[in-house]
Scaffold this motif. Structure first.
Motif, PDB file in Angstrom:
ATOM      1  N   GLY A 257      10.304 -25.307 -28.893  1.00 14.41           N
ATOM      2  CA  GLY A 257       9.955 -25.162 -29.988  1.00 14.41           C
ATOM      3  C   GLY A 257       9.380 -23.396 -29.563  1.00 14.41           C
ATOM      4  O   GLY A 257       9.654 -22.802 -28.835  1.00 14.41           O
ATOM      5  N   LYS A 258       8.532 -22.774 -31.090  1.00 14.76           N
ATOM      6  CA  LYS A 258       8.191 -21.562 -30.491  1.00 14.76           C
ATOM      7  C   LYS A 258       6.956 -21.505 -29.364  1.00 14.76           C
ATOM      8  O   LYS A 258       6.295 -22.778 -29.780  1.00 14.76           O
ATOM      9  CB  LYS A 258       7.583 -21.391 -32.187  1.00 14.76           C
ATOM     10  CG  LYS A 258       8.779 -21.088 -32.969  1.00 14.76           C
ATOM     11  CD  LYS A 258       8.158 -20.816 -34.112  1.00 14.76           C
ATOM     12  CE  LYS A 258       9.011 -20.909 -35.534  1.00 14.76           C
ATOM     13  NZ  LYS A 258       8.716 -20.694 -36.691  1.00 14.76           N
ATOM     14  N   PRO A 259       6.707 -20.468 -28.976  1.00  7.99           N
ATOM     15  CA  PRO A 259       5.692 -20.394 -28.179  1.00  7.99           C
ATOM     16  C   PRO A 259       3.907 -20.793 -28.588  1.00  7.99           C
ATOM     17  O   PRO A 259       3.627 -20.891 -29.394  1.00  7.99           O
ATOM     18  CB  PRO A 259       5.356 -19.104 -27.363  1.00  7.99           C
ATOM     19  CG  PRO A 259       6.642 -18.300 -28.100  1.00  7.99           C
ATOM     20  CD  PRO A 259       7.168 -19.374 -29.370  1.00  7.99           C
ATOM     21  N   PRO A 260       4.043 -22.197 -27.869  1.00 11.80           N
ATOM     22  CA  PRO A 260       2.466 -22.662 -28.276  1.00 11.80           C
ATOM     23  C   PRO A 260       1.458 -21.970 -27.875  1.00 11.80           C
ATOM     24  O   PRO A 260       1.511 -20.721 -27.425  1.00 11.80           O
ATOM     25  CB  PRO A 260       2.792 -24.052 -27.269  1.00 11.80           C
ATOM     26  CG  PRO A 260       4.266 -23.377 -26.622  1.00 11.80           C
ATOM     27  CD  PRO A 260       4.713 -22.716 -26.467  1.00 11.80           C
ATOM     28  N   LEU A 265      -0.167 -24.633 -23.695  1.00 11.97           N
ATOM     29  CA  LEU A 265       1.484 -24.888 -23.385  1.00 11.97           C
ATOM     30  C   LEU A 265       0.112 -24.888 -21.826  1.00 11.97           C
ATOM     31  O   LEU A 265       1.046 -25.428 -21.102  1.00 11.97           O
ATOM     32  CB  LEU A 265       1.274 -22.788 -23.268  1.00 11.97           C
ATOM     33  CG  LEU A 265       2.781 -22.583 -22.128  1.00 11.97           C
ATOM     34  CD1 LEU A 265       3.640 -23.782 -22.966  1.00 11.97           C
ATOM     35  CD2 LEU A 265       2.932 -21.473 -22.142  1.00 11.97           C
ATOM     36  N   THR A 281      11.986 -27.271 -20.762  1.00 11.22           N
ATOM     37  CA  THR A 281      11.112 -26.194 -21.335  1.00 11.22           C
ATOM     38  C   THR A 281      11.894 -24.989 -21.796  1.00 11.22           C
ATOM     39  O   THR A 281      12.185 -24.463 -21.461  1.00 11.22           O
ATOM     40  CB  THR A 281       9.667 -25.624 -21.381  1.00 11.22           C
ATOM     41  OG1 THR A 281       9.903 -24.737 -20.078  1.00 11.22           O
ATOM     42  CG2 THR A 281       9.341 -27.037 -20.269  1.00 11.22           C
ATOM     43  N   PHE A 283      10.616 -23.089 -24.662  1.00 11.06           N
ATOM     44  CA  PHE A 283       9.687 -22.597 -26.136  1.00 11.06           C
ATOM     45  C   PHE A 283       9.921 -21.319 -26.062  1.00 11.06           C
ATOM     46  O   PHE A 283      10.117 -19.960 -25.414  1.00 11.06           O
ATOM     47  CB  PHE A 283       8.524 -22.436 -25.525  1.00 11.06           C
ATOM     48  CG  PHE A 283       7.385 -24.158 -25.195  1.00 11.06           C
ATOM     49  CD1 PHE A 283       7.761 -24.998 -26.641  1.00 11.06           C
ATOM     50  CD2 PHE A 283       7.000 -24.135 -23.840  1.00 11.06           C
ATOM     51  CE1 PHE A 283       7.364 -25.800 -25.957  1.00 11.06           C
ATOM     52  CE2 PHE A 283       6.543 -26.115 -23.547  1.00 11.06           C
ATOM     53  CZ  PHE A 283       6.500 -26.407 -24.764  1.00 11.06           C
TER      54      PHE A 283
END
Lengths: 513, 57
Positions: A257-260, A265, A281, A283
């Motif tokens: 994903g994009k950074p949570p 996170l 991971t 991200f």
């Protein structure tokens, strides 16, 4: 050529019907171009950019606007033809004639009582209510629809969580459940990896890259990009992760994903470090710690790297060596680019996959500095007008602004194809970068559509054209065949999205800026 | 959700028919709903839904 518009009030047609009607109008010899779309702000801006007079049209997503560019014919006749096409009953295939097609959810459940999933891809304004009905009847939900309000998403996910169900989405294009691709998904082997993704094409890219390394995926659960934001709190992401940790057949997890948000996170990493399975991971753009090998948590900088690490983990190979192997530059491809780099100028990326566009921006901004976009990494670099690229620029044509009452660009390439013609003809452009996403649910032959644009463009010296085909040879479109079509038209085709972006950056950095 | 992962998808497809066709291509169990927007306005539907909920409680 003369351009005309007509608004039809309060009529709903699905995006496929509108696309087919537009194609039928375009086949008329007097019609140069035709577009049918819901009258949203974004669609009106698109018409305005194409020189249609929209000064008297008020935006209303419940209205339909027909726009035609024609000569030697009374435009009223073309509008009437459009209505006739829209209103005529759909011709059913022999198979459709014999199968029961209910008109309601309850009708479907009356004959399919053991259903366990609803895949919803209707207009966003209705999707929330339908998803709620599905959850009330005990169905898990995959919500492909976008333009669903944030508060509706939170309400639906809380409701699902209380019933031990999941809501994947809104804006979730891809899932894999027990090896079956749902929505946009590639034909890949089934195997020991499980993916949780807040990023549709991110899931597809990891799935495809794993397949290239002969590693399969059993489950790939999408959540929609907003899920990992503070407001939603990772409700679906965390429950999907737990389900894969508990799943006996899943040996290794990949999280994409994009950074949570910081809190989400933290919760994800806490689960990853405390579970008994290795977790990779990816991200994109998140600040990374060193791999936590003691707890078997690994951090990847790109989607391709995530797949390489997961494959190494599953095969019991050295993770550091797998990472290192990706850093090697493919000199043959670079040399090929040298021979095709005819013009110096800006880089223009025309993407259909949101995560692929995001990853490309990350790689390119490291090499080129500012990358402008309609979906930028940094809001300061957001384009004023998504239809007018400036400088080095990446456009995501799958963004909500382009998909209201319009099919996703992975299904209907007409809109992106026209933008590609413009960019090829722009003398300030030195490098073109595109993604071509294959798989179930996607256009049957996207490469030919892209090549049509190359042939249509009126240019003597083409810019360097780099493409990435996200797909496998088992996909309905066949990645090898799609690659051949693109290469024949002059594209340099790369093995991954990361490699394509990286290579494009090498040549655009020489652009006059 | 555990049941879904264990059994595999049995899908009710509401919307784009292409997604249903893709499931059938993979020989996955699915049904397609020929969905149309509600004739009554959505805000009226919401009020009806609230009334129904009130009655159930």
């Amino acid at each position: 050529m003369m351009k005309y518009t007509r608004v039809i009030r309060g009529k709903y047609y699905d995006s496929v019907t509108l696309m087919l009607a537009a194609k039928e109008l375009q086949n008329m010899s007097e019609v140069d171009d035709a577009s049918l779309s819901m009258t949203t702000d974004a669609n009106l801006r698109i018409l305005e950019a194409a020189d249609y007079d929209i000064s008297t049209i008020a935006p209303n997503p419940s209205d339909l606007v027909i726009a035609i560019d024609c000569t030697d014919i009374d435009p009223e006749k073309v509008f009437d033809k459009a209505i006739e096409i829209l209103e005529k009953p759909r011709v059913h295939s022999a198979e459709e004639e014999t199968e029961y097609t209910p008109r309601s959810l309850d009708g479907a459940l009356s004959v399919f009582a053991d259903a366990n999933l609803a895949l919803i891809s209707i207009a966003g304004q209705y999707a929330g209510d339908v998803a709620r009905d599905c959850l009330e009847r005990g169905l898990n939900v995959m919500l492909y629809s976008d333009n669903v309000p944030l508060e509706t998403e939170i309400e639906l996910k809380q409701m699902a969580s209380n019933k031990d169900l999941i809501v994947m989405g809104p804006d979730c294009g891809t899932a894999i459940i027990k090896g079956i691709g749902i929505g946009f998904a590639n034909a890949c082997p089934v195997g020991p990896v499980g993916i949780v993704a807040a990023a549709g094409t991110g899931l597809q890219e990891v799935h495809v890259q794993l397949a290239k390394l002969e590693i399969g995926v059993l489950h790939g659960l999408g959540t929609g990009g907003r899920d990992v934001r503070e407001s939603v709190g990772g409700i679906s992401f965390l429950s999907a992760m737990q389900a894969l940790i508990d799943d006996e057949e899943t040996q290794c997890l990949v999280l994409v994903g994009k950074p949570p948000s910081e809190n989400v996170l933290e919760a994800i990493i806490k689960n990853a470090t405390s579970c008994s399975k290795p977790v990779v991971t990816a991200f994109l753009g998140a600040a990374y710690d060193e791999d936590d090998e003691k707890n078997r948590v690994y951090y990847a900088g790109t989607l391709e790297e995530a797949a390489a690490i997961a494959a190494a983990v599953v095969k019991g190979e050295d993770v550091a060596a797998a990472k290192k192997s990706l850093k090697k530059i493919d000199h043959d491809l670079k040399n090929l680019c040298e021979t095709k780099a005819n013009r110096s100028g800006f880089l223009r990326g025309l993407f259909s996959g949101g995560t692929l566009a995001y990853e490309a921006q990350q790689i390119l901004s490291d090499k080129l500095g500012v990358i402008r976009s309609n979906a930028p990494l940094d809001s300061r670099y957001k384009l004023n007008n998504s239809l007018k690229p400036e400088g080095n620029c990446i456009i995501d044509y799958g963004e909500d602004e382009f998909t209201q009452g319009r099919l996703h660009p992975m299904m209907d390439l007409a809109f992106r194809r026209e933008r590609l013609v413009e960019q090829l003809e722009d003398k300030n452009v030195g490098v073109i970068l595109i993604d071509v996403v294959l798989g179930y649910g996607a256009h049957p032959d996207p490469a030919t559509e892209i090549v049509d644009a190359v042939e249509k463009a009126r240019v003597e010296d083409y810019p360097l054209m780099i493409a990435y085909v996200c797909g496998t040879d088992q996909d309905p479109q066949n990645a090898q065949e799609q690659t051949r079509i693109l290469e024949q038209a002059g594209f340099v085709v790369c093995r991954s999205n990361a490699q394509a972006a990286s290579l494009a950056g090498e040549f655009a950095s020489r652009s006059d800026r | 959700m555990k049941k879904l992962l264990k059994e595999g998808p049995k899908t009710v497809n509401i919307g784009l028919r292409g997604f249903y066709d893709a499931l059938k291509q993979q020989e996955s169990s699915a049904i397609h709903v020929e969905w149309r927007p509600p004739i009554v306005k959505t805000d009226l539907l919401k009020r009806l839904r609230k009334l129904r909920k009130g009655r159930e409680q």
